[in-house]
Write an enzyme that holds these catalytic residues in place. Structure first.
Site, PDB file in Angstrom:
ATOM      1  N   LYS A   1    -109.273  59.457 -48.236  1.00  0.00           N
ATOM      2  CA  LYS A   1    -108.435  60.627 -47.944  1.00  0.00           C
ATOM      3  C   LYS A   1    -109.405  61.754 -47.568  1.00  0.00           C
ATOM      4  O   LYS A   1    -110.044  62.348 -48.433  1.00  0.00           O
ATOM      5  CB  LYS A   1    -107.597  60.974 -49.180  1.00  0.00           C
ATOM      6  CG  LYS A   1    -106.562  62.077 -48.986  1.00  0.00           C
ATOM      7  CD  LYS A   1    -107.166  63.405 -48.931  1.00  0.00           C
ATOM      8  CE  LYS A   1    -106.311  64.598 -48.799  1.00  0.00           C
ATOM      9  NZ  LYS A   1    -106.997  65.548 -47.905  1.00  0.00           N
TER      10      LYS A   1
ATOM     11  N   GLU B   1    -118.630  64.256 -57.492  1.00  0.00           N
ATOM     12  CA  GLU B   1    -119.735  65.052 -56.918  1.00  0.00           C
ATOM     13  C   GLU B   1    -119.158  66.430 -56.645  1.00  0.00           C
ATOM     14  O   GLU B   1    -118.437  66.620 -55.669  1.00  0.00           O
ATOM     15  CB  GLU B   1    -120.219  64.403 -55.618  1.00  0.00           C
ATOM     16  CG  GLU B   1    -120.742  62.993 -55.773  1.00  0.00           C
ATOM     17  CD  GLU B   1    -122.105  62.926 -56.424  1.00  0.00           C
ATOM     18  OE1 GLU B   1    -122.815  63.937 -56.430  1.00  0.00           O
ATOM     19  OE2 GLU B   1    -122.447  61.856 -56.948  1.00  0.00           O
TER      20      GLU B   1
ATOM     21  N   CYS C   1    -123.357  71.707 -50.734  1.00  0.00           N
ATOM     22  CA  CYS C   1    -123.319  71.717 -52.196  1.00  0.00           C
ATOM     23  C   CYS C   1    -124.699  71.882 -52.813  1.00  0.00           C
ATOM     24  O   CYS C   1    -124.830  72.339 -53.933  1.00  0.00           O
ATOM     25  CB  CYS C   1    -122.664  70.450 -52.706  1.00  0.00           C
ATOM     26  SG  CYS C   1    -123.500  68.986 -52.127  1.00  0.00           S
TER      27      CYS C   1
ATOM     28  N   GLU D   1    -120.608  79.751 -56.966  1.00  0.00           N
ATOM     29  CA  GLU D   1    -121.068  79.023 -55.782  1.00  0.00           C
ATOM     30  C   GLU D   1    -120.683  79.853 -54.558  1.00  0.00           C
ATOM     31  O   GLU D   1    -119.497  80.117 -54.345  1.00  0.00           O
ATOM     32  CB  GLU D   1    -120.395  77.651 -55.743  1.00  0.00           C
ATOM     33  CG  GLU D   1    -120.881  76.798 -54.596  1.00  0.00           C
ATOM     34  CD  GLU D   1    -120.268  75.400 -54.631  1.00  0.00           C
ATOM     35  OE1 GLU D   1    -119.084  75.273 -54.980  1.00  0.00           O
ATOM     36  OE2 GLU D   1    -120.984  74.453 -54.275  1.00  0.00           O
TER      37      GLU D   1
HETATM   38  P1  NAP Z   1    -111.857  70.872 -52.364  1.00  0.00           P
HETATM   39  O1  NAP Z   1    -110.932  71.969 -52.049  1.00  0.00           O
HETATM   40  O2  NAP Z   1    -112.022  70.465 -53.779  1.00  0.00           O
HETATM   41  O3  NAP Z   1    -111.363  69.647 -51.480  1.00  0.00           O
HETATM   42  C1  NAP Z   1    -112.043  68.417 -51.442  1.00  0.00           C
HETATM   43  C2  NAP Z   1    -111.067  67.309 -51.135  1.00  0.00           C
HETATM   44  O4  NAP Z   1    -110.103  67.227 -52.175  1.00  0.00           O
HETATM   45  C3  NAP Z   1    -110.273  67.509 -49.847  1.00  0.00           C
HETATM   46  O5  NAP Z   1    -110.044  66.251 -49.257  1.00  0.00           O
HETATM   47  C4  NAP Z   1    -108.974  68.099 -50.352  1.00  0.00           C
HETATM   48  O6  NAP Z   1    -107.878  67.868 -49.496  1.00  0.00           O
HETATM   49  C5  NAP Z   1    -108.806  67.320 -51.638  1.00  0.00           C
HETATM   50  N1  NAP Z   1    -107.944  67.957 -52.619  1.00  0.00           N
HETATM   51  C6  NAP Z   1    -107.718  69.269 -52.827  1.00  0.00           C
HETATM   52  N2  NAP Z   1    -106.836  69.436 -53.840  1.00  0.00           N
HETATM   53  C7  NAP Z   1    -106.497  68.203 -54.273  1.00  0.00           C
HETATM   54  C8  NAP Z   1    -105.633  67.708 -55.290  1.00  0.00           C
HETATM   55  N3  NAP Z   1    -104.939  68.513 -56.083  1.00  0.00           N
HETATM   56  N4  NAP Z   1    -105.534  66.370 -55.453  1.00  0.00           N
HETATM   57  C9  NAP Z   1    -106.240  65.533 -54.666  1.00  0.00           C
HETATM   58  N5  NAP Z   1    -107.070  65.938 -53.683  1.00  0.00           N
HETATM   59  C10 NAP Z   1    -107.209  67.257 -53.498  1.00  0.00           C
HETATM   60  O7  NAP Z   1    -113.332  71.157 -51.856  1.00  0.00           O
HETATM   61  P2  NAP Z   1    -113.797  71.634 -50.423  1.00  0.00           P
HETATM   62  O8  NAP Z   1    -113.550  73.093 -50.316  1.00  0.00           O
HETATM   63  O9  NAP Z   1    -113.233  70.743 -49.358  1.00  0.00           O
HETATM   64  O10 NAP Z   1    -115.362  71.312 -50.477  1.00  0.00           O
HETATM   65  C11 NAP Z   1    -116.267  72.226 -50.960  1.00  0.00           C
HETATM   66  C12 NAP Z   1    -116.701  71.860 -52.369  1.00  0.00           C
HETATM   67  O11 NAP Z   1    -117.246  70.548 -52.369  1.00  0.00           O
HETATM   68  C13 NAP Z   1    -117.808  72.754 -52.852  1.00  0.00           C
HETATM   69  O12 NAP Z   1    -117.604  73.107 -54.199  1.00  0.00           O
HETATM   70  C14 NAP Z   1    -119.041  71.873 -52.740  1.00  0.00           C
HETATM   71  O13 NAP Z   1    -120.080  72.225 -53.578  1.00  0.00           O
HETATM   72  C15 NAP Z   1    -118.493  70.534 -53.052  1.00  0.00           C
HETATM   73  N6  NAP Z   1    -119.369  69.484 -52.533  1.00  0.00           N
HETATM   74  C16 NAP Z   1    -120.101  68.751 -53.435  1.00  0.00           C
HETATM   75  C17 NAP Z   1    -120.971  67.776 -52.980  1.00  0.00           C
HETATM   76  C18 NAP Z   1    -121.788  66.966 -53.949  1.00  0.00           C
HETATM   77  O14 NAP Z   1    -122.364  65.978 -53.545  1.00  0.00           O
HETATM   78  N7  NAP Z   1    -121.846  67.323 -55.217  1.00  0.00           N
HETATM   79  C19 NAP Z   1    -121.094  67.521 -51.610  1.00  0.00           C
HETATM   80  C20 NAP Z   1    -120.340  68.282 -50.722  1.00  0.00           C
HETATM   81  C21 NAP Z   1    -119.461  69.261 -51.216  1.00  0.00           C
HETATM   82  P3  NAP Z   1    -107.345  69.002 -48.486  1.00  0.00           P
HETATM   83  O15 NAP Z   1    -108.480  69.295 -47.594  1.00  0.00           O
HETATM   84  O16 NAP Z   1    -106.207  68.332 -47.818  1.00  0.00           O
HETATM   85  O17 NAP Z   1    -106.952  70.174 -49.335  1.00  0.00           O
END
Ligand code: NAP
Length: 486
Positions: free
Chosen positions: A180, A255, A289, A386
């Protein structure tokens, strides 16, 4: 869009081997993050489509697990080669939907293929153990088996490599995968689906479902068929998914977010530290990240380091990532853009100084100037949160202990960096940092061969390396008894 192979721009989902619309026929727009124009629309799927993908994966699971690891690896290698053969198109799709410069898109895709390459082979080394027996006439064994159908929920900042990093170990271990992708960047995922189909994964082994995050996420978490869920994204969503998975007791790999310290000691090679800091902070407009989130700089070299950082930041060229020479694209959306202002207002109100940048770029849209802020202290949001944008906060320190204490003063624990030429100090500080990753005089940390992941609120589990396969395998203990009876 000038693609060499236009079939890589896909506006349907791959569900159980069929390219499908959503049941309702609903779609949502994917925007060009530089111009704001619509690139195309993709299906807005929900529970029913996800359940179909799960059923297809379940059906494919036994056959996929029964293939030899070498045969699975051959398909993975083909996928790897197809990605390389189509890298120009994949990079263009990625840049348009995400905003990062083309060179960074290519770098991300190449990084993503290192996971495929590595796990295609690592699957062949999923050894068990013959355990020296504590009993006469009995022989204990431990074997590793694929965990079963797996799911991956991925973020928008690395729309290609976050998928291959999860799918490759799962597929190599013998587990079908349902992906997804983030709604802001689903096109890279769908293009990977096109190439996975061409590589020859059997029907149902690799599905991509775009659409409603809550509905799809819920369906994946509630399903007892899904045995492992790997998520990369924000910490709050990670915690929600962890709670949702409790009822079906899945294996979780999370992650999550970070708040990376970048420590510069007076013993550092300042030129090298400043150049590394630029890549570490401003890559992907700071939306990484493992981006440096706080620069902790020793008093004695503070001003010299800030001068060098400022000079290097001044060389960054903002613009359309498809154009040559551009080194920073826009932020992902207006919300991320507004957040930069919020963080800076908070810092300035509490006494920080903006050294350069600090405002929207004249280009308009969601472009934000590379920014350096000095005089940052613990009470500021820039220190605590962050940033996920092109702001470099600088904090002063005067002793090694103080640097370590400042660095660890956060609930996050993903990446950290230490710059010093004193080997003893490098080792002491690397040991003391409460982080899953430490870059010592180095910032380019990721590759298929190494274990990537965080501590504390940055998540659980490791992707890549020898450890990465374990996220998709169960260890089964078998005791052979009666061996002394003739
Ligand atoms: P996000 O809002 O948490 O979204 C990530 C994924 O989760 C998207 O596919 C999103 O779908 C989905 N999602 C959101 N709410 C959900 C729910 N209630 N149930 C199931 N899935 C859900 O994060 P983001 O803004 O895309 O990414 C940025 C974050 O990712 C930052 O905090 C960054 O640090 C972290 N990150 C971590 C790593 C690592 O390796 N540790 C690597 C890259 C990024 P939708 O887009 O459809 O909302």
């Amino acid at each position: 869009m000038q693609l060499k192979d236009s079939s890589l721009l896909c506006s349907s989902c791959l569900i159980g081997g069929a390219w499908s619309r959503s049941d309702s026929g609903e779609t949502f727009a994917v925007l060009n993050k530089t111009t704001g124009a619509e690139i195309c629309r993709v299906p807005n799927c929900g529970k029913a489509e996800t359940e179909r993908a799960i059923a297809a994966a379940d059906k494919a699971s036994k056959g996929w697990a029964a293939m030899t690891a070498k045969a699975r690896g051959a398909i993975l290698h083909k996928w790897h080669d197809l990605i390389h053969a189509n890298i120009d198109d994949l990079a263009l799709i990625l840049t348009l939907e995400q905003g990062k410069p083309l060179a960074e898109s290519k770098g991300e895709i190449i990084l993503g293929t290192t996971y495929i390459d590595w796990f295609a082979e690592e699957g062949r080394r999923a050894y068990g153990e013959i355990i020296p027996s504590p009993w006469a006439g009995k022989q204990p064994l431990a074997i590793r088996q694929p965990i079963g159908v797996s799911a991956a929920i991925t973020p928008w900042n690395f729309p290609n490599s976050m998928i291959t990093r999860k799918a490759a170990p799962a597929l190599a271990a013998g587990c079908p995968v349902i992906v997804k992708p983030a709604s802001a960047t689903p096109l890279s995922a769908l293009a990977l689906g096109v190439l996975a189909e061409r590589a020859g994964f059997p029907t149902g082994v690799f599905s991509v479902v775009t659409g409603d995050a809550r509905e799809i996420g819920n369906a994946l978490c509630q399903s007892s068929t899904i045995r492992a869920l790997s998520f990369t994204g924000s910490t709050p969503v990670g915690k929600t998914l962890m709670a949702q998975c409790a009822s079906t007791m899945k294996k979780l790999s999370l992650e999550l977010g970070g708040n990376a310290p970048f420590i510069v000691f007076k013993q550092a090679d300042l030129e090298h530290a400043a150049l590394s800091a630029i890549g570490c902070k401003f890559r992907n407009a700071g939306q990484t990240c493992i981006c440096a989130n706080r620069f902790l700089v020793e008093d004695a070299v503070h001003d010299a380091f800030v001068e060098r950082l400022k000079a290097e930041a001044g060389k960054i060229v903002l613009g359309d990532g498809t154009k040559p020479g551009v080194s920073q694209g826009p932020l992902i959306d207006a919300k991320a853009f507004a957040f930069m202002r919020t963080l800076l207002d908070d810092a300035v109100a509490k006494g920080a100084t903006i050294v350069c940048g600090g405002k929207p770029s004249a280009l308009g849209g969601n472009f934000f100037e590379p920014t350096i802020v000095t005089g940052v202290t613990r009470d500021m949001r820039l220190f605590q949160e962050e940033i996920f944008g092109p702001i470099a906060p600088v904090v002063r320190f005067s002793t090694e202990d103080e640097a370590v204490e400042l660095a660890n003063d956060t609930p996050y624990g993903l990446a950290s960096y230490v710059f010093t030429r004193d080997l003893g100090q490098m080792w002491r500080v690397s040991n003391a940092l409460e982080y899953g990753l430490v870059g010592a005089n180095e910032v380019a940390l990721a590759s298929g061969e190494v274990p990537f992941g965080g501590m504390k609120d940055s998540g659980i589990g490791r992707e890549g390396g020898r450890q990465g396969l374990d996220e998709y395998m169960e260890t089964k203990y078998i005791l052979l008894g009666g061996l002394d009876k003739r």
